[in-house]
Design a protein around this motif. Sequence first.
Motif, mmCIF file in Angstrom:
data_model
loop_
_atom_site.group_PDB
_atom_site.id
_atom_site.type_symbol
_atom_site.label_atom_id
_atom_site.label_comp_id
_atom_site.label_asym_id
_atom_site.label_seq_id
_atom_site.Cartn_x
_atom_site.Cartn_y
_atom_site.Cartn_z
ATOM 1 N N GLU A 1 -8.451 -3.478 1.599
ATOM 2 C CA GLU A 1 -7.759 -2.631 2.592
ATOM 3 C C GLU A 1 -8.781 -1.981 3.524
ATOM 4 O O GLU A 1 -8.617 -1.990 4.752
ATOM 5 C CB GLU A 1 -6.935 -1.548 1.880
ATOM 6 N N GLU B 1 4.542 5.828 -6.538
ATOM 7 C CA GLU B 1 4.242 6.827 -5.506
ATOM 8 C C GLU B 1 4.038 6.213 -4.126
ATOM 9 O O GLU B 1 3.221 6.684 -3.347
ATOM 10 C CB GLU B 1 3.040 7.701 -5.901
ATOM 11 N N ASP C 1 -6.677 5.567 0.627
ATOM 12 C CA ASP C 1 -5.730 4.489 0.886
ATOM 13 C C ASP C 1 -5.104 4.104 -0.452
ATOM 14 O O ASP C 1 -5.337 4.782 -1.462
ATOM 15 C CB ASP C 1 -6.399 3.301 1.610
ATOM 16 N N HIS C 2 -4.344 3.048 -0.476
ATOM 17 C CA HIS C 2 -3.680 2.635 -1.712
ATOM 18 C C HIS C 2 -4.704 2.344 -2.801
ATOM 19 O O HIS C 2 -4.525 2.719 -3.962
ATOM 20 C CB HIS C 2 -2.800 1.411 -1.391
ATOM 21 N N HIS C 3 -5.817 1.720 -2.409
ATOM 22 C CA HIS C 3 -6.863 1.348 -3.362
ATOM 23 C C HIS C 3 -7.470 2.576 -4.036
ATOM 24 O O HIS C 3 -7.574 2.645 -5.261
ATOM 25 C CB HIS C 3 -7.949 0.551 -2.630
ATOM 26 N N ARG D 1 -5.677 9.627 -8.415
ATOM 27 C CA ARG D 1 -4.435 10.175 -8.965
ATOM 28 C C ARG D 1 -4.540 10.377 -10.480
ATOM 29 O O ARG D 1 -4.230 11.438 -11.000
ATOM 30 C CB ARG D 1 -3.305 9.187 -8.653
ATOM 31 N N SER E 1 -0.494 6.132 1.890
ATOM 32 C CA SER E 1 -0.768 6.249 0.456
ATOM 33 C C SER E 1 -1.211 7.668 0.110
ATOM 34 O O SER E 1 -0.963 8.149 -0.994
ATOM 35 C CB SER E 1 -1.865 5.265 0.039
ATOM 36 N N LEU F 1 0.015 10.283 1.538
ATOM 37 C CA LEU F 1 1.261 11.052 1.442
ATOM 38 C C LEU F 1 1.840 10.936 0.041
ATOM 39 O O LEU F 1 2.307 11.919 -0.528
ATOM 40 C CB LEU F 1 2.290 10.532 2.450
ATOM 41 N N GLY F 2 1.789 9.720 -0.505
ATOM 42 C CA GLY F 2 2.283 9.495 -1.862
ATOM 43 C C GLY F 2 1.496 10.320 -2.870
ATOM 44 O O GLY F 2 2.063 10.919 -3.783
ATOM 45 N N MET G 1 2.532 14.049 -2.321
ATOM 46 C CA MET G 1 3.900 14.255 -2.799
ATOM 47 C C MET G 1 3.974 14.235 -4.321
ATOM 48 O O MET G 1 4.662 15.054 -4.928
ATOM 49 C CB MET G 1 4.825 13.149 -2.268
ATOM 50 N N GLY G 2 3.239 13.308 -4.913
ATOM 51 C CA GLY G 2 3.254 13.160 -6.372
ATOM 52 C C GLY G 2 2.685 14.377 -7.085
ATOM 53 O O GLY G 2 3.232 14.841 -8.086
ATOM 54 N N ARG G 3 1.582 14.929 -6.545
ATOM 55 C CA ARG G 3 0.966 16.111 -7.167
ATOM 56 C C ARG G 3 1.842 17.338 -6.952
ATOM 57 O O ARG G 3 1.957 18.184 -7.803
ATOM 58 C CB ARG G 3 -0.444 16.382 -6.598
#
Lengths: 159, 111
Positions: free
Chosen positions: A34, A122, B27-29, B35, B63, B65-66, B69-71
């Motif tokens: 990415e 998530e 990022d997602h990675h 997390r 990612s 934002l995720g 939001m999750g925390r």
Amino acid sequence: MKTKTEKSVTIKDVSSKKTVNEIKIKLPSLSVNEGVARAVCAAFCAQLDPTSTEIADVKCAVSEAVTNCIVHAYKDTVGIIYITVRLCEGRIARIDIRDRGCGIEDVTLARQPLFTTDAENERSGMGFTVMESFCDRVKVTSKSGVGTTVTLIKQFAGK
Amino acid sequence: MIIKKGCNFESEYEDGTLRVSLIGEIDHHSAVSVRTAIDEKIYSLRPRKMIMDLSKIDFMDSSGLGLIMGRYALIGKLGGDFCISEPSDRVMRVFELSGLGRIIKIEKSGK
């Protein structure tokens, strides 16, 4: 922030423009790529002398599209992500991000803000919204079981 | 151009407040590993308040934002307060798209 106006460049406009420079990238759908994908796309677009905000927009939009390939298109497998960046006359970048993954059943639904098929991991469901907000145009063509192509168009206004 | 490697964080805990400063690119990675590590801190410390400092973030996509939001949801579930601190203009642009600014408190020093 630039707002979407009638003057905003369309996909059709870009198709009629001459391509000045082009790069093709082929990457396996590993999440570590990415960062590689967005850095390469941004570096290539730098030839058009964009502002730092514009380059950050490109990085973010590419990151979203590539993440979608990894998380959704090639969900339980590793496939190839094909990226083509074309720099066109009129300081326009056209970035095509293509996969041969599972495809999107309902593109209109997938583009809705906060829509996600993967909430437990998530995913925010904001990927397409980010792409649409940071680019002039976003086109999505997809076929179930065949794959998806996301086309990002960004015109650089300059400094 | 340098391709930066992922995201790290530093954390401080004092008087029931956990401050987590994220550093680098989210990022997602990178979000996945960060997390897990942050959640370990949350579960072991059970903070009354968590501050997520975003001032050292160079890049963030949805990612991030995720991750936020999750925390926010986890701290809420444990009965604590959650806020983010010092988001850059860039981070705010992504944040505002999601409407999270109306839900999550943002601390800014007003620099």
